[in-house]
Write an enzyme that holds these catalytic residues in place. Structure first.
Site, PDB file in Angstrom:
ATOM      1  N   THR A  18      42.467  34.852  35.231  1.00 17.78           N
ATOM      2  CA  THR A  18      41.946  34.852  36.497  1.00 17.78           C
ATOM      3  C   THR A  18      42.598  35.153  37.565  1.00 17.78           C
ATOM      4  O   THR A  18      43.136  34.408  38.618  1.00 17.78           O
ATOM      5  CB  THR A  18      41.274  33.450  36.880  1.00 17.78           C
ATOM      6  N   LYS A  52      42.071  57.308  31.958  1.00 14.79           N
ATOM      7  CA  LYS A  52      42.639  56.348  32.984  1.00 14.79           C
ATOM      8  C   LYS A  52      44.155  56.666  33.083  1.00 14.79           C
ATOM      9  O   LYS A  52      44.725  56.366  34.053  1.00 14.79           O
ATOM     10  CB  LYS A  52      42.175  54.901  32.434  1.00 14.79           C
TER      11      LYS A  52
END
Length: 310
Positions: free
Chosen positions: A11, A192
């Site tokens: 997170t 990417k």
């Protein structure tokens, strides 16, 4: 409203941002935290964003996967330097026939995860996001946020757009996250890297933000040379990146707000660098196929030196 249950493993600037956006629109989201656990479990998440600030006063926060419910979609948003933990983190939290959604930089990650968990589907997510964690449970979103999704199949064979991709894309779009679905995950990964290898690598080696790299003629030339070597690496694996895509990445970065890359932040904070996933793995895959990438090789060795000394 979707009944899919989401787990966020990691997170931070990325996982915290996307997970908070999903919860904000009513999805069932469960967050795994480490150092921020006490702060977030008591006070929730704060997101400052160019799209509008918001706070989630209460979130489902955990410091142990054993306490988390089995989830339909497990989002891996850890740094790849922590992937050695996934063999312990993933099995307790992902449902049979569930999805592991890999929102990480680099190449070859989906292969590793497919070896850890069976009876699940692995989807790669390529995030074009400028976001930083500026405090415990406090995320600042600076720019962009687009994700490209592609499902993994053994050997990175192309399997097209699956129903699982469409369902997850719908959840993210409901949360106002821009999504593109890719039929070819391997091509998406190499595209990417066109951005990640030059900007992450050079930001550390040259101690520079993206705007500083683009403002100087010499470093801008070096960025472009590295991008064309990434194109050669992709070509070695049968994937073609058009020149127009390289020009688009240069234009995007020229217009981007001054940005300290994730690898530069890790270096400044004396954390391990994602050198292997972002630079080492693509370099080795190309070399194994007889393709030499001298500029990328030079960058890799410089980063390994700096990472070891740091």
């Amino acid at each position: 409203m979707s009944e899919r249950k989401y787990a966020i493993l990691g997170t931070g600037a990325l996982g915290g941002f996307y997970g908070a956006k999903l919860q904000k629109v009513g999805l069932d989201v469960h967050f795994l935290l480490k150092s921020d656990y006490e702060q977030v479990s008591q006070n929730g998440l704060i997101v400052e964003s160019k799209d509008g600030d918001f706070t989630l006063p209460q979130v489902n926060a955990y410091n142990d996967v054993a306490k988390m419910p089995k989830c339909d979609v497990v989002v891996v948003a850890l740094k790849t330097t922590q992937n050695h933990l996934l063999s312990k983190l993933l099995p307790p939290v992902v449902k049979d026939d569930g999805v592991v959604l890999v929102l990480q930089n680099g190449l070859g990650i989906e292969e590793e995860i497919a070896d850890i968990v069976d009876k699940v589907h692995v989807i790669g997510g390529l995030c074009f996001l400028c976001s930083n964690k500026i405090g415990a449970g406090h995320i600042r979103h600076l720019d962009y946020g687009h994700i490209t999704l592609g499902e993994y199949a053994a050997g990175y064979s192309t399997i097209g757009i699956t129903d699982r991709m469409v369902q997850i894309a719908h959840d993210f779009q409901t949360a106002e996250i821009s999504i593109e679905l890719a039929e070819d995950l391997l091509l998406g990964r190499w595209k990417k890297l066109v951005w990640n290898i030059p900007y992450n690598g050079l930001s550390v080696v040259l101690n520079a933000r993206t705007d500083e790299l683009m403002a100087d003629t010499y470093t801008r030339t070096l960025v472009k040379q590295l991008m064309y070597e990434v194109k050669a690496g992709a070509n070695s694996m049968g994937r073609t990146i058009p020149d127009s895509f390289i020009h688009t990445m240069l234009d995007y970065t020229m217009k981007m707000k001054p940005y300290r890359t994730s690898m530069k932040i890790d270096y400044d904070e004396c954390r391990p660098l994602e050198v292997e996933a972002i630079v080492g793995n693509p370099l080795r895959k190309a070399q194994a196929l007889g393709v030499n990438l001298p500029q990328i090789s030079s960058l890799y060795h410089q980063l390994k030196f700096l990472d070891g000394r740091n």
